[in-house]
Structures are given as C-alpha cells and as structure tokens.
Design an enzyme around this catalytic site. Structure first.
Site, PDB file in Angstrom:
ATOM      1  CE1 TYR A   1      47.290 -65.223 -78.765  1.00 39.88           C
ATOM      2  CE2 TYR A   1      48.988 -63.631 -79.318  1.00 39.88           C
ATOM      3  CZ  TYR A   1      48.338 -64.409 -78.380  1.00 39.88           C
ATOM      4  OH  TYR A   1      48.724 -64.377 -77.072  1.00 39.88           O
ATOM      5  CB  CYS A   2      41.574 -64.145 -81.993  1.00 41.06           C
ATOM      6  SG  CYS A   2      41.115 -64.968 -83.523  1.00 41.06           S
ATOM      7  CD  GLN A   3      41.310 -70.231 -78.276  1.00 39.42           C
ATOM      8  OE1 GLN A   3      41.756 -69.361 -77.554  1.00 39.42           O
ATOM      9  NE2 GLN A   3      41.739 -71.475 -78.218  1.00 39.42           N
TER      10      GLN A   3
END
Length: 114
Positions: free
Chosen positions: A80-82
């Site tokens: 995941y990232c932002q």
C-alpha cells in the site's frame, strides 16, 4: 473483464497483481503473518501506518530492490501507499523481480482510514 479490456490490456499489467478493497485487505492481512509493505516515505510512514507493516520507500531505488530481494517471492505480498499510485508502480517492479502474488490496497492508506 470485457473483451475490449482483454484485447487492449497494458503489457505492464499482470495476473500476479490484484487490487483489493480495504475490507478484503483487512481480512487477508489478519489471517496469518504476511509480507505487509508500506511503500511510502519514512515521513509518511511515521505519520501513521497499518500495524505490522514494513516500510520500504519506493523512491529509494537500490534500497527498495535490496529489501525486496530478501523477501520470499513465492509468498503473497501486500502493498500500500498513500493513494494507490506508487503501490501500483511498486507492484509492477515486483512482478519483474519474480513475485507471483501481489495484493494492492485499493485507494491506499487513505481508504484504510476512511
């Protein structure tokens, strides 16, 4: 998937990458010990992250590659990232590195906290 999606699928897309919503993601990472990776910057990671996530900054090319080269390529990786953009780029890199099961959080950390 429609026939048009199939015919015009980008060559960088892979069956190894699955984008799943926050609810499915939560269930998946709660089952067993998983390879859970936050590909945001250390600063973003410090501002909040999913429990038990390892921070491997996508923007740190050599460090990124080195960290993933030490991980098990036959086990699922949860990224995941932002917002979901960086993690998709990271997922494509991982496919090239030989990972076969990559799960990406749809909407990223924002969706996790929504």
């Amino acid at each position: 998937m429609s026939i048009l999606d199939f015919l015009f699928k980008k060559s960088t897309d892979s069956d190894a990458i699955k984008i799943i919503d926050a609810e499915a993601y939560k269930k998946a990472i709660s089952r067993d010990k998983v390879q859970l990776v936050d590909v945001r910057t250390p600063r973003e990671f410090r501002s909040g992250h999913i429990n038990n996530a390892k921070n491997i900054d996508f923007f740190q090319g050599a460090s990124f590659n080195d960290a993933f080269s030490k991980m098990n390529k036959t086990q699922p990786v949860y990224l995941y990232c932002q917002s979901g953009n960086r993690s998709q780029k990271a997922a494509r890199k991982l496919v090239k590195m030989g990972f076969t099961q990559i799960y990406d959080l749809k909407g990223g950390y924002r969706a996790w906290n929504a």
